[in-house]
Design an enzyme around this catalytic site. Structure first.
Site, short mmCIF file in Angstrom:
data_model
loop_
_atom_site.label_atom_id
_atom_site.label_comp_id
_atom_site.label_asym_id
_atom_site.label_seq_id
_atom_site.Cartn_x
_atom_site.Cartn_y
_atom_site.Cartn_z
N THR A 168 -11.24 -2.76 4.47
CA THR A 168 -11.71 -4.09 4.85
C THR A 168 -10.56 -5.05 5.14
O THR A 168 -10.65 -5.91 6.01
CB THR A 168 -12.60 -4.66 3.73
OG1 THR A 168 -13.78 -3.85 3.66
CG2 THR A 168 -13.00 -6.09 3.97
N THR A 208 -11.27 -0.87 -0.54
CA THR A 208 -11.50 -1.00 -1.97
C THR A 208 -12.51 0.04 -2.50
O THR A 208 -12.59 0.26 -3.69
CB THR A 208 -12.01 -2.41 -2.33
OG1 THR A 208 -13.24 -2.64 -1.62
CG2 THR A 208 -11.00 -3.47 -1.97
N ASP A 209 -13.26 0.67 -1.57
CA ASP A 209 -14.30 1.61 -2.03
C ASP A 209 -13.71 2.75 -2.86
O ASP A 209 -14.34 3.23 -3.80
CB ASP A 209 -15.04 2.22 -0.82
CG ASP A 209 -15.97 1.22 -0.16
OD1 ASP A 209 -16.15 0.11 -0.71
OD2 ASP A 209 -16.52 1.54 0.91
N1 ASP Z 1 -15.72 -2.36 1.38
C1 ASP Z 1 -14.58 -1.59 1.59
C2 ASP Z 1 -13.29 -2.36 1.41
O1 ASP Z 1 -13.34 -3.28 0.66
C3 ASP Z 1 -14.58 -0.77 2.79
C4 ASP Z 1 -13.57 0.32 2.61
O2 ASP Z 1 -13.37 0.78 1.51
O3 ASP Z 1 -12.95 0.71 3.59
O4 ASP Z 1 -12.28 -2.12 1.97
#
Ligand code: ASP
Length: 333
Positions: free
Chosen positions: A20, A96-97
């Site tokens: 993200t 963050t995933d």
């Molecule tokens: N929601 C995720 C992030 O915070 C998407 C990912 O992991 O690419 O990056």
């Protein structure tokens, strides 16, 4: 001692993996996708160049969900080269995933003293209040700090410094999504400097694998589950993690299958709860923690199922004998 403005500038390498923090809207996709390069990320951070001499390398450009263990093995090799290049620290930006897992796997393998700090963002670069620039700045400041040397792999988001071995993603959208429920943060970033309240205890590293990593899966206990997913796993995986209820409990109907699986491969007993240890000797019913340990399962201590799966994977890749696997879970949780 040199004053901060006269001390030589630290050199920090930023390795970007996507996520993200690097996402914006493109006409061709229905939502945001990873499109920004490392140079774009760095250019968006006011004050970054006065915090350190920052070098940038685009390492991967993908959502966190598509990163795999092989990418992290490559990353650890790159960290080894960075250390030989005499860099003061490395920041890894990514989705963050999977950040709690990638940072932990890196921590299992990376044996250098050079600070390595993972960060990301909960709000994409095009959104109001995007948290990526502040997180990247705080991560660079932490990676350049002398105290972070030898502290193991760190995770910095929301001005909190966490140990990779304890950090969890605890909220799907909040900018304060990351926490270490068992220990709290190691420190905070304030007024441009990383302030540590404590440092994690040093821990031995595992050998970096040369081939593909063994397959280890997680099966989660849930109300009334028949345990059908346990069937035939002997032929599918090299190890198993059970994400059990509470302090380490499963339905009684799972017991004989788990016992048979534990005779065939290491089966680790972790909890599906986000904090606290699995116990060893409090409950005595069929399917309780003491019953499952007596049937040959290995307690995960305070390691959550996702980190337990990575530790078991790395131990199996290193051909670790069964008693040492149990000891490693004791020592590392
Ligand atoms: N929601 C995720 C992030 O915070 C998407 C990912 O992991 O690419 O990056």
């Amino acid at each position: 001692m040199l004053s901060a403005d006269r001390a030589p500038k630290r050199t920090v390498l930023v390795l970007t993996l996507g996520g993200t923090i690097a996402m914006t809207r493109a006409a061709s996709a229905p939502g945001v996708t990873p499109t920004l390069s490392g140079s774009d990320l760095v250019a968006a951070v006011p004050g970054l160049q006065s915090a350190a001499e920052v070098r940038v390398e685009d390492f991967r450009q993908m959502p966190g969900a598509s990163l795999a263990t092989g990418d992290i093995v490559d990353l650890v090799e790159r960290l080894g080269r960075a250390e030989r290049e005499c860099l003061d620290g490395v920041v890894v930006t990514q989705g963050t995933d999977t950040l709690e897992e990638t940072s932990y796997l890196t921590d299992l393998y990376y044996s250098g003293a050079m600070p390595v700090v993972f960060t990301g963002a909960m709000r994409n670069a095009a959104s109001a209040g995007a948290d990526g620039p502040a997180n990247l700045l705080a991560a660079v400041q932490t990676a350049g700090s002398a105290e972070a040397r030898g502290a193991g792999v760190l995770v910095v988001l929301g001005d909190e410094i966490h140990a990779a071995r304890h950090v969890r993603k605890l909220h799907t959208t909040s900018p304060g999504a990351f926490g270490s429920p068992n220990t709290g943060p190691l420190g905070h970033v304030a007024e441009g400097s990383a302030r540590f309240h404590r440092l994690p205890k040093p821990i031995g590293r595992l050998p970096l694998p040369t081939g593909a990593l063994p397959q280890v899966e997680i099966v989660t206990a849930s109300l009334g589950s028949s345990g059908t997913l346990l069937k035939g796993l002997e032929n599918e995986v090299s190890g198993l993690v059970v994400a059990a209820f509470g302090v380490g409990h499963v339905p009684e109907s799972w017991c004989s299958r788990l016992e048979a699986l534990a005779a065939a491969m290491p089966v680790v007993l972790a909890s599906r709860i986000s904090a606290g240890p699995v116990l060893t000797s409090t409950y005595g019913f069929a399917g309780s923690e003491s019953d499952l340990l007596a049937r040959g399962l290995i307690g995960a201590g305070t390691l959550d199922p996702y980190k337990a799966r990575l530790l078991l994977t790395a131990l199996l890749a290193a051909d670790t004998p069964r008693p040492e696997i149990a000891r490693a879970f004791l020592d590392r949780s």
